[in-house]
Design a protein around this motif. Structure first.
Motif, PDB file in Angstrom:
ATOM      1  N   GLU A 172      48.434  39.865  36.070  1.00 18.52           N
ATOM      2  CA  GLU A 172      48.045  39.360  34.746  1.00 18.52           C
ATOM      3  C   GLU A 172      46.531  39.412  34.557  1.00 18.52           C
ATOM      4  O   GLU A 172      46.027  39.580  33.461  1.00 18.52           O
ATOM      5  CB  GLU A 172      48.524  37.911  34.571  1.00 18.52           C
ATOM      6  CG  GLU A 172      49.914  37.798  33.980  1.00 18.52           C
ATOM      7  CD  GLU A 172      50.048  38.533  32.658  1.00 18.52           C
ATOM      8  OE1 GLU A 172      49.284  38.232  31.734  1.00 18.52           O
ATOM      9  OE2 GLU A 172      50.906  39.440  32.567  1.00 18.52           O
ATOM     10  N   ARG A 173      45.785  39.266  35.691  1.00 19.97           N
ATOM     11  CA  ARG A 173      44.317  39.226  35.586  1.00 19.97           C
ATOM     12  C   ARG A 173      43.752  40.530  35.023  1.00 19.97           C
ATOM     13  O   ARG A 173      42.684  40.552  34.442  1.00 19.97           O
ATOM     14  CB  ARG A 173      43.685  38.907  36.947  1.00 19.97           C
ATOM     15  CG  ARG A 173      43.696  40.058  37.932  1.00 19.97           C
ATOM     16  CD  ARG A 173      43.457  39.606  39.353  1.00 19.97           C
ATOM     17  NE  ARG A 173      44.176  40.476  40.254  1.00 19.97           N
ATOM     18  CZ  ARG A 173      43.617  41.307  41.117  1.00 19.97           C
ATOM     19  NH1 ARG A 173      42.324  41.371  41.225  1.00 19.97           N
ATOM     20  NH2 ARG A 173      44.355  42.079  41.884  1.00 19.97           N
TER      21      ARG A 173
ATOM     22  N   ASP B  97      46.925  47.170  31.525  1.00 16.07           N
ATOM     23  CA  ASP B  97      48.270  46.611  31.708  1.00 16.07           C
ATOM     24  C   ASP B  97      49.118  47.390  32.708  1.00 16.07           C
ATOM     25  O   ASP B  97      50.310  47.132  32.849  1.00 16.07           O
ATOM     26  CB  ASP B  97      49.003  46.507  30.365  1.00 16.07           C
ATOM     27  CG  ASP B  97      49.030  47.828  29.627  1.00 16.07           C
ATOM     28  OD1 ASP B  97      48.723  48.857  30.259  1.00 16.07           O
ATOM     29  OD2 ASP B  97      49.342  47.822  28.427  1.00 16.07           O
TER      30      ASP B  97
ATOM     31  N   ASN C  72      48.716  39.097  41.421  1.00 18.09           N
ATOM     32  CA  ASN C  72      48.219  38.551  40.161  1.00 18.09           C
ATOM     33  C   ASN C  72      47.835  39.626  39.143  1.00 18.09           C
ATOM     34  O   ASN C  72      46.693  39.728  38.712  1.00 18.09           O
ATOM     35  CB  ASN C  72      47.007  37.644  40.462  1.00 18.09           C
ATOM     36  CG  ASN C  72      46.560  36.892  39.231  1.00 18.09           C
ATOM     37  OD1 ASN C  72      47.270  36.867  38.229  1.00 18.09           O
ATOM     38  ND2 ASN C  72      45.387  36.298  39.308  1.00 18.09           N
TER      39      ASN C  72
ATOM     40  N   ARG D 212      44.507  42.075  32.495  1.00 22.65           N
ATOM     41  CA  ARG D 212      44.409  42.065  31.030  1.00 22.65           C
ATOM     42  C   ARG D 212      43.160  41.340  30.540  1.00 22.65           C
ATOM     43  O   ARG D 212      42.748  41.491  29.401  1.00 22.65           O
ATOM     44  CB  ARG D 212      45.616  41.340  30.425  1.00 22.65           C
ATOM     45  CG  ARG D 212      46.912  42.078  30.618  1.00 22.65           C
ATOM     46  CD  ARG D 212      48.060  41.296  29.986  1.00 22.65           C
ATOM     47  NE  ARG D 212      49.345  41.797  30.450  1.00 22.65           N
ATOM     48  CZ  ARG D 212      49.972  42.820  29.908  1.00 22.65           C
ATOM     49  NH1 ARG D 212      49.461  43.436  28.870  1.00 22.65           N
ATOM     50  NH2 ARG D 212      51.117  43.240  30.402  1.00 22.65           N
TER      51      ARG D 212
END
Ligand SMILES: Cc1cc2nc3c(=O)[nH]c(=O)nc-3n(C[C@H](O)[C@H](O)[C@H](O)COP(=O)(O)OP(=O)(O)OC[C@H]3O[C@@H](n4cnc5c(N)ncnc54)[C@H](O)[C@@H]3O)c2cc1C
Length: 390
Positions: free
Chosen positions: A245-246, A279, A243, A248
């Protein structure tokens, strides 16, 4: 699956990073044919990593020999050589101002790649060409097996310039990079961020690093005026794989601050909180010292991180470029008919440098991530920097 052999140039370079492209350019100016394979789908593929400082006796020397120094100079940021070290209360521990005599200018990683790419014919680089493995053919030439099933054959020499997880290295040694236990989370503070002007006044030109409790925060100005932040510390191996994306999110940043920087000055933690988020994760791996010297393997050698991956010691890219310079010089001297001689001579010169570099990486990791890192720099910074340990 298809196999291509006709008209293969004698040399294949795996990796269009700093070392691979520098070698390509050096071969280009010496009129020695080559082909480069890179896994990236295009030259502008997103990749982590910010600014790199090039030293006069290594990185800059390679670019000069490649006839690129005049192109490098306008891209080089001589104004960004200041460096400060702070403790977790944001008190200054050590400072090196920007001085006119300084000669380790910064260049953005992407700008370096673009400059090198523009200096060689486009058709010399194959993009979206992830190498899976190398193979020796019955006639003892080398074949490059790509992940898409294609096989490129007929090379006299394959140079692994494919970084820490080199596929070419598998032909040379079973030793794998080992995890240092440390990661840098990389994020940005773009010029459009409302907090950017505060960062300009807090950090200014160059870079600063705040140290304490085994964690650190490195903040560095980039060529376009934005800042990159690197939050470093101990993390279990592989935690970054789920995961991503977390990273960011603001929630992730708040949790990171609570877990690792709770008693740090807000002067420092604000740089995390108000950033544009993380990122990219640089998991720090290193090739152990037993990986060099390796027993010479005909038809294959390594340059840069593929040969000697280390923790941060400020010299990785410089040594990578210097490896390519030295290999190109040996190839020119020996001639394409004697590539094996050239590689043996290059490796003999490179091994002691690799061992020193690996040791300096281990030392850098120990110093920057020590519980008492700030205290140590306060007392010994002069000696540490003069000794060239970092
Ligand atoms: C957080 C961080 C900060 C750093 N800062 C500095 C610094 O300030 N100064 C400094 O000197 N060094 C720094 N370094 C180290 C520096 O980035 C490396 O030493 C340098 O990039 C090595 O160059 P290279 O060309 O050997 O490898 P890489 O830069 O790793 O390039 C390898 C290339 O090979 C390609 N590739 C990989 N695998 C394959 C495959 N299977 N098939 C085809 N292509 C492949 C990749 O796409 C890439 O283009 C830093 C490193 C980190 C992690």
């Amino acid at each position: 699956m298809s196999s291509h052999a006709s008209n293969s140039p004698p040399i294949a370079i795996i990796g269009a990073g700093p070392s691979g492209l520098t070698l390509a350019r050096l071969l280009e100016v010496k009129n020695i044919p080559y082909i480069v394979f890179d896994r990236d789908v295009s030259p502008d593929a997103a990749r982590g990593g910010g600014s790199l400082d090039l030293g006069p006796g290594s990185g800059q020397m390679a670019l000069s020999e490649a006839g690129l120094f005049d192109k490098f100079k306008p891209l080089a940021r001589y104004q960004d050589q200041a460096f400060r070290i702070l403790d977790k209360q944001a008190d200054l521990v050590w400072a090196k101002p920007n001085e006119e005599s300084d000669d380790r200018p910064e260049i953005d990683r992407k700008a370096l790649r673009r400059m090198l790419l523009e200096s060689i014919p486009q058709e010399r680089v194959k993009w979206d060409a992830r190498v899976k493995s190398l193979k020796r053919e019955a006639d003892s030439s080398m074949a490059v097996q790509l992940a898409n099933g294609n096989v490129e054959t007929g090379f006299k020499l394959v140079v692994g310039a494919d970084g820490g997880w080199s596929k070419a290295r598998d032909m040379i040694t079973p030793v794998k990079p080992r995890y240092t236990g440390l990661c840098y989370l990389q994020g940005n503070i773009h010029t459009t961020n409302e907090f950017h002007s505060t960062v300009c006044s807090r950090v200014g030109p160059g870079a600063y690093m705040a140290l304490g409790d085994g964690n650190n925060l490195y903040v560095q100005r980039q060529g376009n005026g934005s800042y990159q932040i690197f939050a470093g510390g101990r993390f279990p191996e592989g935690w970054w794989r789920t995961n991503q994306e977390r990273f960011r999110s603001l929630q992730f940043r708040e949790q990171l601050i609570a877990d690792r920087y709770s008693d740090w000055s807000s002067q420092i933690t604000d740089l995390i909180r108000y950033s544009d988020g993380f990122d990219y994760v640089w998991a720090l791996y290193e090739t152990p010292s037993e990986s060099v010297p390796w027993e010479h393997v005909p038809g294959v050698t390594l340059v840069g991180d593929a040969a000697h991956l280390t923790g941060p010691n400020g010299e990785g890219v410089n040594i990578a470029l210097y490896d390519s310079l030295q290999l190109a010089q040996e190839i020119e001297q020996a001639g394409v008919g004697n590539l094996d001689d050239a590689v043996r001579k290059y490796e003999k010169k490179m091994f002691p440098r690799a061992l020193e570099h690996i040791a300096a990486g281990e030392e850098g990791v120990r110093m920057f991530f020590a519980e008492d890192a700030a205290e140590n720099f306060k007392n010994n910074a002069g000696a540490i920097f003069e000794s060239g340990e970092v």
